[in-house]
Design a protein around this motif. Structure first.
Motif: not given
Length: 79
Positions: A9-34
């Motif tokens: 498990v990877l835990a990431v702490s963000k201050g106040n991410p917007d929806e676009e940043e969260i979606a981008s992180g989810d897309a990158a995670a999927k590419i990385c097998g997460m």
């Protein structure tokens, strides 16, 4: 992802991410097998700000070769 064991498990702490940043992180995670397994938001005491904790779990092999060469992330972001 290459530093995590399978089901790690990877835990990431963000201050106040917007929806676009969260979606981008989810897309990158999927590419990385997460995959995202949790999303929690907290307001810190004494008006110290807002925090979002997002946890990803390694669930499969990455779709790309990791780690990537130096400078590749800047030239060609995952998401």
């Amino acid at each position: 992802s290459p530093l995590l064991s399978f089901d790690g498990v990877l835990a990431v702490s963000k201050g106040n991410p917007d929806e676009e940043e969260i979606a981008s992180g989810d897309a990158a995670a999927k590419i990385c097998g997460m995959r995202r397994i949790s999303f929690d938001e907290y307001d810190l005491p004494d008006d110290k700000g807002h925090r979002t904790i997002i946890c990803y779990q390694r669930s499969s092999h990455p779709k790309i070769k990791l780690p990537r060469p130096i400078g590749k992330a800047k030239r060609d972001p995952l998401a």
